[in-house]
Scaffold this active site. Sequence first.
Site, PDB file in Angstrom:
ATOM      1  N   GLY A  24       2.405  -5.416   0.991  1.00  0.00           N
ATOM      2  CA  GLY A  24       2.918  -4.573  -0.077  1.00  0.00           C
ATOM      3  C   GLY A  24       2.900  -3.129   0.361  1.00  0.00           C
ATOM      4  N   GLY A  25       3.428  -2.288  -0.484  1.00  0.00           N
ATOM      5  CA  GLY A  25       3.465  -0.862  -0.198  1.00  0.00           C
ATOM      6  C   GLY A  25       2.103  -0.216  -0.384  1.00  0.00           C
ATOM      7  N   ALA A  26       2.016   1.049  -0.024  1.00  0.00           N
ATOM      8  CA  ALA A  26       0.779   1.803  -0.203  1.00  0.00           C
ATOM      9  C   ALA A  26       0.439   1.869  -1.689  1.00  0.00           C
ATOM     10  CB  ALA A  26       0.941   3.209   0.365  1.00  0.00           C
ATOM     11  N   SER A  65      -0.226  -0.364  -3.806  1.00  0.00           N
ATOM     12  CA  SER A  65       0.467  -1.369  -4.628  1.00  0.00           C
ATOM     13  C   SER A  65      -0.491  -2.324  -5.333  1.00  0.00           C
ATOM     14  CB  SER A  65       1.437  -2.171  -3.761  1.00  0.00           C
ATOM     15  OG  SER A  65       0.731  -2.887  -2.759  1.00  0.00           O
ATOM     16  N   HIS A 109     -13.658   2.016  -2.465  1.00  0.00           N
ATOM     17  CA  HIS A 109     -13.496   0.577  -2.214  1.00  0.00           C
ATOM     18  C   HIS A 109     -14.861  -0.129  -2.235  1.00  0.00           C
ATOM     19  CE1 HIS A 109      -9.278  -0.437  -0.767  1.00  0.00           C
ATOM     20  NE2 HIS A 109      -9.177   0.825  -1.160  1.00  0.00           N
ATOM     21  N   ARG A 138     -15.999  -3.099  -4.892  1.00  0.00           N
ATOM     22  CA  ARG A 138     -16.398  -4.448  -4.460  1.00  0.00           C
ATOM     23  C   ARG A 138     -17.810  -4.785  -4.928  1.00  0.00           C
ATOM     24  NH1 ARG A 138     -14.253  -2.638   0.337  1.00  0.00           N
ATOM     25  NH2 ARG A 138     -16.305  -2.580   1.303  1.00  0.00           N
TER      26      ARG A 138
END
Length: 174
Positions: free
Chosen positions: A10-12, A14, A51, A55
């Site tokens: 996918g795109g950045a 996304s 990130h 998580r």
Amino acid sequence: MIPNLTLVVGGAASGKSLWAENQLVRTGRKLVYVATAEARDAEMRRKIAAHVRRRGAKWRTVEAPTDIARAVAACGEHEAALIDCATMWLSNCMGSGAEIEKLNSRFLDGVSLAACPVVVVSNEIGSGIVPANELSRNFRTVHGELNQAIAEKAELVVNIVCGLPLVLKGALPQ
């Protein structure tokens, strides 16, 4: 049941990583995050930290900016691995001057022979304009070839647009 190899493109920004993480969490397996990014500047350090927070503690992180095969080989059969992302990995490898064809082959062998399910996240960069310089055009070409090779081996290929999955190959796990 998640396939042995899944490619999520996918795109950045996304929603690729979040979608992939959620798929692996649903497996109930021990989770391994194979991180390819390196914190070379303040913006990347913030992105990595975000990130990690998202998580949470249920993920074991293995840093593998260039050696995906080694990182995936260390995963056990009761785990599930997320490689995030192939685009950053390729950038790291090309920046190091390494022989890309050999590294791509090791990458593909590593994810194909893994003892656990592997989900590879990768950007789709071929939909934009033709880059103005040779290095960028070469990166786009090599990256497209890598995505195609992973997709050929993968049982499931999903394109994420606006956080939503569009299945290109295979079927979503139930």
